[in-house]
Design a protein around this motif. Sequence first.
Motif, PDB file in Angstrom:
ATOM      1  N   VAL A   1       0.989  -1.219   0.133  1.00  0.00           N
ATOM      2  CA  VAL A   1       0.479  -0.474   0.154  1.00  0.00           C
ATOM      3  C   VAL A   1       0.417   1.164  -0.474  1.00  0.00           C
ATOM      4  O   VAL A   1       0.895   2.210  -0.645  1.00  0.00           O
ATOM      5  CB  VAL A   1      -1.055  -0.405   1.761  1.00  0.00           C
ATOM      6  N   ILE A   2       1.642   1.171   0.627  1.00  0.00           N
ATOM      7  CA  ILE A   2       2.528   2.031   0.885  1.00  0.00           C
ATOM      8  C   ILE A   2       3.871   2.173  -0.600  1.00  0.00           C
ATOM      9  O   ILE A   2       4.161   3.494  -1.711  1.00  0.00           O
ATOM     10  CB  ILE A   2       4.239   2.157   1.801  1.00  0.00           C
ATOM     11  N   GLY A   3       4.517   1.544  -0.887  1.00  0.00           N
ATOM     12  CA  GLY A   3       5.774   0.857  -1.751  1.00  0.00           C
ATOM     13  C   GLY A   3       5.490   1.135  -3.732  1.00  0.00           C
ATOM     14  O   GLY A   3       5.717   2.144  -3.896  1.00  0.00           O
ATOM     15  N   ILE A   4       4.059   0.701  -3.664  1.00  0.00           N
ATOM     16  CA  ILE A   4       3.721   0.999  -5.128  1.00  0.00           C
ATOM     17  C   ILE A   4       3.316   2.453  -5.096  1.00  0.00           C
ATOM     18  O   ILE A   4       4.071   3.146  -6.454  1.00  0.00           O
ATOM     19  CB  ILE A   4       2.536  -0.499  -5.677  1.00  0.00           C
ATOM     20  N   PRO A   5       2.632   3.242  -5.019  1.00  0.00           N
ATOM     21  CA  PRO A   5       2.282   4.478  -5.023  1.00  0.00           C
ATOM     22  C   PRO A   5       3.827   5.268  -4.782  1.00  0.00           C
ATOM     23  O   PRO A   5       3.826   5.891  -5.605  1.00  0.00           O
ATOM     24  CB  PRO A   5       1.319   4.980  -3.839  1.00  0.00           C
ATOM     25  N   LEU A   6       4.159   5.199  -3.698  1.00  0.00           N
ATOM     26  CA  LEU A   6       5.696   6.240  -3.869  1.00  0.00           C
ATOM     27  C   LEU A   6       6.677   5.458  -5.216  1.00  0.00           C
ATOM     28  O   LEU A   6       7.478   6.727  -5.736  1.00  0.00           O
ATOM     29  CB  LEU A   6       6.180   5.997  -2.340  1.00  0.00           C
ATOM     30  N   GLY A   7       7.126   4.202  -5.286  1.00  0.00           N
ATOM     31  CA  GLY A   7       7.633   3.311  -6.486  1.00  0.00           C
ATOM     32  C   GLY A   7       7.074   4.403  -7.398  1.00  0.00           C
ATOM     33  O   GLY A   7       7.652   5.307  -7.842  1.00  0.00           O
ATOM     34  N   TYR A   8       5.894   4.357  -7.463  1.00  0.00           N
ATOM     35  CA  TYR A   8       5.172   5.555  -9.003  1.00  0.00           C
ATOM     36  C   TYR A   8       5.424   7.133  -8.847  1.00  0.00           C
ATOM     37  O   TYR A   8       5.965   6.749 -10.376  1.00  0.00           O
ATOM     38  CB  TYR A   8       3.786   4.830  -9.155  1.00  0.00           C
ATOM     39  N   PHE A   9       5.211   7.532  -7.802  1.00  0.00           N
ATOM     40  CA  PHE A   9       5.695   9.193  -7.970  1.00  0.00           C
ATOM     41  C   PHE A   9       7.079   9.096  -8.356  1.00  0.00           C
ATOM     42  O   PHE A   9       7.094   9.875  -8.619  1.00  0.00           O
ATOM     43  CB  PHE A   9       4.641   9.488  -7.074  1.00  0.00           C
ATOM     44  N   ALA A  10       7.760   8.305  -7.476  1.00  0.00           N
ATOM     45  CA  ALA A  10       8.958   8.181  -7.986  1.00  0.00           C
ATOM     46  C   ALA A  10       9.737   8.452  -9.055  1.00  0.00           C
ATOM     47  O   ALA A  10      10.171   9.554  -9.515  1.00  0.00           O
ATOM     48  CB  ALA A  10       9.715   7.477  -6.894  1.00  0.00           C
ATOM     49  N   ALA A  11       8.798   8.113  -9.881  1.00  0.00           N
ATOM     50  CA  ALA A  11       9.524   7.143 -11.285  1.00  0.00           C
ATOM     51  C   ALA A  11       8.544   8.688 -12.323  1.00  0.00           C
ATOM     52  O   ALA A  11       9.992   9.074 -13.045  1.00  0.00           O
ATOM     53  CB  ALA A  11       9.662   5.742 -11.646  1.00  0.00           C
ATOM     54  N   ARG A  12       7.611   8.788 -11.626  1.00  0.00           N
ATOM     55  CA  ARG A  12       6.899  10.215 -12.482  1.00  0.00           C
ATOM     56  C   ARG A  12       7.604  11.424 -12.574  1.00  0.00           C
ATOM     57  O   ARG A  12       7.720  12.278 -13.524  1.00  0.00           O
ATOM     58  CB  ARG A  12       5.850  10.318 -12.381  1.00  0.00           C
ATOM     59  N   ARG A  13       8.465  11.931 -10.882  1.00  0.00           N
ATOM     60  CA  ARG A  13       9.109  12.657 -10.724  1.00  0.00           C
ATOM     61  C   ARG A  13      10.172  12.090 -11.000  1.00  0.00           C
ATOM     62  O   ARG A  13      11.382  12.578 -10.147  1.00  0.00           O
ATOM     63  CB  ARG A  13       8.996  13.547  -9.182  1.00  0.00           C
ATOM     64  N   ALA A  14      10.928  11.626 -11.754  1.00  0.00           N
ATOM     65  CA  ALA A  14      12.475  11.185 -11.410  1.00  0.00           C
ATOM     66  C   ALA A  14      13.426  11.792 -11.872  1.00  0.00           C
ATOM     67  O   ALA A  14      12.867  12.590 -12.771  1.00  0.00           O
ATOM     68  CB  ALA A  14      12.519   9.768 -13.216  1.00  0.00           C
ATOM     69  N   GLY A  15      14.709  12.016 -10.916  1.00  0.00           N
ATOM     70  CA  GLY A  15      15.213  13.382 -11.088  1.00  0.00           C
ATOM     71  C   GLY A  15      15.146  14.587 -10.785  1.00  0.00           C
ATOM     72  O   GLY A  15      15.680  15.422  -9.646  1.00  0.00           O
ATOM     73  N   SER A  16      14.039  14.470 -10.095  1.00  0.00           N
ATOM     74  CA  SER A  16      13.665  15.441  -9.513  1.00  0.00           C
ATOM     75  C   SER A  16      13.946  15.230  -7.872  1.00  0.00           C
ATOM     76  O   SER A  16      14.259  14.572  -7.271  1.00  0.00           O
ATOM     77  CB  SER A  16      11.980  15.775  -8.993  1.00  0.00           C
ATOM     78  N   ALA A  17      13.409  16.306  -7.302  1.00  0.00           N
ATOM     79  CA  ALA A  17      13.953  16.388  -5.694  1.00  0.00           C
ATOM     80  C   ALA A  17      13.703  15.185  -4.960  1.00  0.00           C
ATOM     81  O   ALA A  17      13.637  14.504  -3.627  1.00  0.00           O
ATOM     82  CB  ALA A  17      13.576  17.205  -4.561  1.00  0.00           C
ATOM     83  N   VAL A  18      12.347  15.294  -4.883  1.00  0.00           N
ATOM     84  CA  VAL A  18      10.889  14.332  -4.204  1.00  0.00           C
ATOM     85  C   VAL A  18      12.198  13.051  -4.499  1.00  0.00           C
ATOM     86  O   VAL A  18      11.503  11.565  -3.513  1.00  0.00           O
ATOM     87  CB  VAL A  18       9.710  13.669  -4.915  1.00  0.00           C
ATOM     88  N   ASP A  19      11.794  12.780  -5.930  1.00  0.00           N
ATOM     89  CA  ASP A  19      12.501  11.384  -6.090  1.00  0.00           C
ATOM     90  C   ASP A  19      13.248  11.006  -6.211  1.00  0.00           C
ATOM     91  O   ASP A  19      14.128  10.099  -5.221  1.00  0.00           O
ATOM     92  CB  ASP A  19      12.802  11.603  -8.037  1.00  0.00           C
ATOM     93  N   THR A  20      14.839  12.035  -5.562  1.00  0.00           N
ATOM     94  CA  THR A  20      16.253  12.070  -4.871  1.00  0.00           C
ATOM     95  C   THR A  20      15.891  11.460  -3.524  1.00  0.00           C
ATOM     96  O   THR A  20      16.517  10.961  -2.616  1.00  0.00           O
ATOM     97  CB  THR A  20      16.884  12.885  -5.869  1.00  0.00           C
ATOM     98  N   THR A  21      14.983  12.067  -2.660  1.00  0.00           N
ATOM     99  CA  THR A  21      14.943  11.942  -1.138  1.00  0.00           C
ATOM    100  C   THR A  21      14.990  10.603  -1.186  1.00  0.00           C
ATOM    101  O   THR A  21      14.850   9.700  -0.521  1.00  0.00           O
ATOM    102  CB  THR A  21      13.761  12.781  -0.500  1.00  0.00           C
ATOM    103  N   THR A  22      13.691  10.257  -1.678  1.00  0.00           N
ATOM    104  CA  THR A  22      13.514   8.717  -2.003  1.00  0.00           C
ATOM    105  C   THR A  22      14.136   7.524  -2.307  1.00  0.00           C
ATOM    106  O   THR A  22      14.171   6.486  -1.538  1.00  0.00           O
ATOM    107  CB  THR A  22      11.467   8.822  -2.362  1.00  0.00           C
ATOM    108  N   VAL A  23      15.676   8.026  -2.863  1.00  0.00           N
ATOM    109  CA  VAL A  23      16.091   6.763  -3.072  1.00  0.00           C
ATOM    110  C   VAL A  23      17.294   6.703  -2.129  1.00  0.00           C
ATOM    111  O   VAL A  23      17.676   5.840  -1.828  1.00  0.00           O
ATOM    112  CB  VAL A  23      16.326   7.506  -4.556  1.00  0.00           C
ATOM    113  N   ILE A  24      17.501   8.474  -1.928  1.00  0.00           N
ATOM    114  CA  ILE A  24      18.302   8.973  -1.041  1.00  0.00           C
ATOM    115  C   ILE A  24      18.222   8.064   0.730  1.00  0.00           C
ATOM    116  O   ILE A  24      18.577   6.710   0.956  1.00  0.00           O
ATOM    117  CB  ILE A  24      18.976   9.787  -1.002  1.00  0.00           C
TER     118      ILE A  24
END
Lengths: 336, 328
Positions: A113-136
Amino acid sequence: MLRFVLRRLLQMCVVVLVLSMLLFAWLRSLPGGPVSAILGERQTPERRAALEAALGLDEPLPVQYQKFLQRVLQGEFGVSTKVLPGTDALDVFLTRLPATIELAVLALLLAVVIGIPLGYFAARRAGSAVDTTTVIFSLIGVAVPVFFTAFLLKYFFAVEWNLLPVSGRQSTGIDATRVTGLFVLDGILTREWDAAWDALKHLILPALALATIPFAVIFRITRASVLDVLDEDYVRTAEAKGLSTGVIRSRHVLRNAMLPVLTTIGLQAGGLLAGAVLTETVFSYRGVGEALATSFREKDYAVLQVLILAAAVIYVVINLLVDIAYAVIDPRIRTR
Amino acid sequence: MSDPIDPAVAEDVRRPSYGQRRRDRIDALAQAGAVDDTPGVSLIRGAWLRLRRNPVFLTGAAITVCFVVLAIIAPWIAPWDVTARPLLDEVRPQTNPVPGPQPGHPLGGDDRGRDLLSRLIVGSRQTLIVGVFATLFGLIGGVILGTIAGAIGGAVDSLVMRIVDVMLSIPSLLLAFTVASLARSPSQWTLIVSIAIIQIPIFARLLRGSMLAQRSSDHVLAARSLGVKKRAIVFRHMLPNSIGPVIVQATLSLAVAIIDAAALSFLGLGNPDQRQPEWGQMLGLAQRYISEAPHLAFYPAGCIIVVALGFTLMGESLREALDPKTRR
């Protein structure tokens, strides 16, 4: 399709046979040998000699292995010495199993429930601050041992803020009827809402801690898979022919990206079991993992045998089911 | 099909089993050692040029260097002897089981009145020893198996790789628990051996993969046509050229080894001797005082996390730098 399933079943039998040989070898090399393993603390020279004769330890190894297999198939693993002294080892496993199923299912649910939406939004905004933060954060997550996550949750939510129970599966004051052994389900089935709610409260923290393991994998795979699909020609075609963003996202991107995610979810069983050993220990949650930890530490070999064999069999079966499910979804696999 | 972002993850898309997933990730790394025929900067030099400006790598390297230096000089900079109990008089089992911070003891003591800061500093040694030796033994075992499989090939290769694949398909931490339970008298060597065993198949598969990539390369073909002996080809041409990905994996394995070792000692499968401090063991013992003194767990856990993060950051950026897909 039938041939594929049969071939996989055959492969599974071979794996289980090899595993049983490994288990046999492991039992033979335990400190003190198999006799101590079965007798545990109750051993006396007479009992030892009697059991040695009964087990045929003077016979050649293949014969011994055959007898070991017979005992395993009949479910005779001996009696628990430390986890639940005096109880048959197989019963220890069976009474502990529902607790771990409950825990693992909730943990997996949370991770999805948490992982899929988060992964989806991180990919949609790949390279953005949100994406970098989640990857870190997911990199840091790799470095945090799961038992420390469990300790942190326990300290803040149970000890410091007193919001949730510290340990166990059910408060002592509650008189709950047992039906399936899954405490939350039992409470719902018998309409004892207080018991169900109490059991759920005991589940939340261990499940959250355990969920971090599949969460990291699900998040990473969702992100990579969505990124992959966003690059596909058919997505560009859909955009070019003027489909609305909503339709492209739900039908073209999400649906295709979910395939690999669905299959990895089934493969979290091994990691979940290893994680359950640690989380259940921190929360004194009486499940299979806690039994495994106790029997490893206290050398309750009868229980260990059952748990290791059961873990291996469950693991192999889940792998088989995942393979079959995948073959159903993706026909290319079958011909491999 | 477009280029996948992460080759290891993209492989998952097609082949589902857990063991397969681990195998594919290792193979993707093995490919990184393949020879790049284009002229220009060498692989290592190119990687270094990219790494030098990579903040992730620099952070990881800085953490790692600090940790290693700390572990080496630990006994000389620790303010107190780790077995001395200077705060014993302050320990009250009922009212004050864990002495708090005070002059001379910035972090306070533990439940036996020993100085916490000194134990944390000296504890870095055990962690480094276990991590390095476990990875080293795993590496040696894996290199031997991988070289045999990769160099001889044929039936030997199939046999070795079958064993390796079975080992990879067992959840590694459970395998480590099982191996550790065989020890007659647990010690830090129990930790080292059980973690080394779960590392062996990873290194074996990795090295074999990267040696196979070498086997068909031009320089091996040239050596063979010149009549160089097989042993010389394996040890002087193939092995040195395929060791790069193995070194990267060793960096990542160090982080995993440190965390797994902590998990084993946390469960009481490690060294039962509490005189010599070890972070995982300190964390396990701190469980008892969760309400009175949570800091007893926070400090060793913080150390484990920072060190593991250091090795992970370094390993991940090394892997990226050596990955042919990111080379430009």
